[in-house]
Structure formats: structure tokens, C-alpha cells
Design a protein around this motif. Structure first.
Motif, short mmCIF file in Angstrom:
data_model
loop_
_atom_site.label_atom_id
_atom_site.label_comp_id
_atom_site.label_asym_id
_atom_site.label_seq_id
_atom_site.Cartn_x
_atom_site.Cartn_y
_atom_site.Cartn_z
N GLY A 176 0.81 -1.20 0.00
CA GLY A 176 0.00 0.00 0.00
C GLY A 176 0.85 1.25 0.00
O GLY A 176 2.06 1.21 0.23
N ARG A 217 -5.84 5.12 -7.31
CA ARG A 217 -7.13 4.50 -6.97
C ARG A 217 -7.83 5.30 -5.88
O ARG A 217 -7.20 6.04 -5.11
N GLY A 245 -1.29 5.21 -4.57
CA GLY A 245 -1.74 3.84 -4.59
C GLY A 245 -2.30 3.66 -5.99
O GLY A 245 -3.31 4.26 -6.34
N GLU A 246 -1.62 2.88 -6.82
CA GLU A 246 -1.84 2.93 -8.26
C GLU A 246 -3.20 2.36 -8.68
O GLU A 246 -3.66 1.33 -8.18
N THR A 275 -5.43 0.31 -11.01
CA THR A 275 -5.17 -0.88 -11.83
C THR A 275 -6.34 -1.27 -12.72
O THR A 275 -6.19 -2.15 -13.57
N ASP A 276 -7.48 -0.63 -12.56
CA ASP A 276 -8.66 -0.95 -13.37
C ASP A 276 -8.52 -0.32 -14.75
O ASP A 276 -8.50 0.91 -14.88
N PRO A 282 -0.51 -5.49 -11.24
CA PRO A 282 -0.75 -5.95 -9.87
C PRO A 282 -1.06 -4.79 -8.94
O PRO A 282 -0.72 -3.64 -9.23
N ASP A 283 -1.71 -5.10 -7.82
CA ASP A 283 -1.87 -4.06 -6.80
C ASP A 283 -0.48 -3.54 -6.45
O ASP A 283 0.44 -4.31 -6.15
N CYS A 284 -0.34 -2.22 -6.49
CA CYS A 284 1.00 -1.65 -6.31
C CYS A 284 0.89 -0.19 -5.90
O CYS A 284 -0.17 0.43 -6.01
N SER A 285 2.01 0.34 -5.45
CA SER A 285 2.12 1.75 -5.13
C SER A 285 3.43 2.26 -5.70
O SER A 285 4.40 1.50 -5.82
#
Length: 332
Positions: A123, A233, A259-260, A262-263, A301-304
């Protein structure tokens, strides 16, 4: 001019030596954290996603006689680095030479160095902790700018944008969203007839807030209104604001983090909206990188991630008055 002359170079040399030491310390720290240093192309289909920045364009002459293609010098390696995340890398950083046209001041240069890094599966609070670590790596007793000082070893203050507007401008910011007139009236800031809410927001930030941030200890200014975070996001539980923060030291913005997002569908819509706004304001729109969109479709991927102005960090750690005091050779 003639910044290579021995007398001029000698005056800058202590700052440049400090620059080299700091860069080495940062590289070592990232290596210890399991990061991979990457290098991505400077020439891109689009310079970035920023509404208010001006880019440098060039023509790519293909050797087979095909029609020339416009390419841009990137304003950030963000899109390229996110492609590498989509490709499977999880912790990456880069010292990138980046370019922004129509910028030249004590804190701005048309070509400068951006330290950018990304963490998959983490996060943006983790990136806040990274910022504190990077500031400590300066080894400076204090960071200085225009007579102000900040302790790089102090725990950063975390302040939401709404809290900053309440504290320094006496405004309930989120209650004004969409009404430039309301924000201008409550903040006491002059408004022009064609101003948008965001125009007034930036004027309040510049006139009443920014110069008060990062005094004594660093400030992490977080939770920007969602309209000001095209690549971030939304914060869970409050879709009005985004997982975006900026790092301030002595009233100077040092870094911008997300917090990037991704959608891919939401990202496409936001990029289009930003380019529509750019065209409205400046009569210009940049293309969207189709390879970046393909990477989003494949799966980011979920990322920051974060972009930090390395030259500014060197300035503050050496007490320099101008960005050119910490450059080996400025653009002239």
C-alpha cells in the motif's frame, strides 16, 4: 553559461560530491530492500498524463522510408515502469532523466533527474515509510530552503488535504467540490470568470498552504480529491478522495505518490478526461500509449509508486539556492 569553467565548477563541486554520495547511498538502500534498478526509454509515444505540463517533441525518421512518427521526451518513466510491473517485476526503481518544457526557476529545470520507485503488493503507506528512509539517507543535520529548516530524521507529519485547507485556509474543502465560487469565497481567494474549481484549488494551495508544509519536520500531504489523481485509486470507504500523497520539506514539494489505479476501464476514462481538459485549456492533446493500455488489460498488480525530484533533494540537503547549483552542467 560556461558552467564548465574551472572557477564555476569548483564552486559547485562540494554540492556535486554530495550528490554522488547520496545517489550511491540510495542505490545501496534499494538493493538492501530487494529492488531491481531498471532503465526505460526516454523516447515515448506520450510524454505523460499531466494536464498542465508542456512536453518536448521530436520526429522519428524510420530508416525504411516510412512516414515520420512523433515521439516525446518523457516527463516521467511511470508508464514504462508500470509495464515492467505487469511483466512480473515486483520492486523496481530508476534514476531517470526527465524533461518538462517551459520550466525554468530556482526549483525547476527543463531536464532533471527523477527518482521513481514501485512496490507490487504494498500500500501507499509503505511508500510513505520509504520516503522517511530516503530523507534520512541524506545524512544532513537539517534540510534547508529559503531560511527554513526541516529535520530529515523526524517522523513525517501526515496531513490530509482537507485538514490542510481547514488549518491554513479555514475551508471545508470537500463541501466545496464542484463550486469554484464557493471555494473562492470561503478561502478569500480572487476568482476569474473562467476559473474551474481546480483552478481555485491550486491558487489556494500556492497562496496559503504549500509554503507552510514541511517546516521543522517533513509533511506527507495525502488524500487528494479524486479529480486530481488520474493514475491513483480511490480511497476505500471514501470515493471523494484518492490514495495520493505529496512529500513536502521546507515548503518545497519533493515527491508525488499513488496507490496505483489498476482498473483498465477506469484508467482509460480518466486519461481521456485529462486529455479533453488539456485540449480545452491549451488546444493540445497527447496520444495515449496503447502499449500501456495493453499492459493494464494484461493485469497490473496491486501496487504503489512514487516520483521524487532528486535534484531538489540534493538542493535541500546542501542548502543550495538554485537547482543549477547541484547539476553537473545545466541546460543552457
Amino acid at each position: 553559461m560556461n558552467e564548465w569553467r574551472p572557477d564555476k565548477l569548483a564552486r559547485r563541486l562540494p554540492n556535486l560530491q554530495a550528490r554522488t554520495r547520496l545517489q550511491a547511498a540510495i542505490r545501496q538502500w534499494f538493493a538492501e530492500q530487494g529492488f531491481v534498478e531498471v532503465e526505460t526509454p526516454i523516447l515515448q509515444i506520450t510524454p505523460g498524463a499531466e494536464v498542465h505540463l508542456t512536453g518536448f517533441a521530436t520526429d522519428w525518421e524510420a530508416p525504411d522510408g516510412e512516414e515520420e512518427q512523433v515521439r516525446w521526451l518523457h516527463s516521467s518513466p511511470e508508464f514504462a515502469m508500470k509495464k515492467l510491473l505487469a511483466g512480473g517485476l515486483s520492486r523496481i526503481f530508476q534514476f531517470a532523466r526527465v524533461f518538462r518544457n517551459a520550466e525554468d526557476s530556482a526549483l525547476h529545470h527543463p531536464e532533471f533527474t527523477m527518482l521513481e520507485w514501485y512496490r507490487a503488493g504494498a500500500g501507499y503507506e509503505t511508500v510513505m515509510e520509504d520516503c522517511a528512509a530516503v530523507l534520512r539517507l541524506t545524512g544532513a543535520r537539517e534540510l534547508r530552503w529559503e531560511g527554513n529548516a526541516c529535520d530529515p530524521g523526524a517522523t513525517p507529519e501526515r496531513l490530509t488535504v482537507a485538514e490542510a485547507f481547514d488549518r491554513h485556509a479555514g475551508v471545508d474543502l470537500l463541501a466545496t467540490i464542484g463550486s469554484a465560487e464557493k471555494l473562492a469565497t470561503l478561502s478569500g481567494i480572487a476568482m476569474h470568470s473562467d476559473d474551474t474549481w481546480e483552478d481555485v484549488f491550486f491558487r489556494v494551495m500556492f497562496d496559503k498552504i504549500e509554503r507552510k508544509l514541511g517546516m521543522g519536520r517533513p509533511t506527507i500531504l495525502c488524500e487528494y480529491p479524486i479529480s486530481m489523481a488520474a493514475l491513483a485509486r480511490a480511497k476505500p470507504g471514501d470515493a471523494r478522495v484518492a490514495e495520493r500523497f505529496e512529500l513536502y520539506v521546507c515548503g518545497v514539494e519533493l515527491a508525488n505518490a499513488f496507490g496505483e489505479l489498476t482498473d483498465p476501464a477506469i484508467q482509460r476514462a480518466r486519461l481521456k478526461a485529462d486529455m479533453d481538459e488539456k485540449e480545452r485549456l491549451y488546444g493540445l492533446r497527447w496520444p495515449v500509449d496503447p502499449d500501456f493500455l495493453a499492459a493494464l488489460d494484461h493485469g497490473l498488480p496491486d501496487c504503489s509508486g512514487i516520483a521524487l525530484g532528486f535534484d531538489r533533494l540534493v538542493m535541500l540537503s546542501t542548502g543550495s539556492r538554485h537547482i543549477e547549483d547541484v547539476l553537473w552542467l545545466p541546460v543552457r
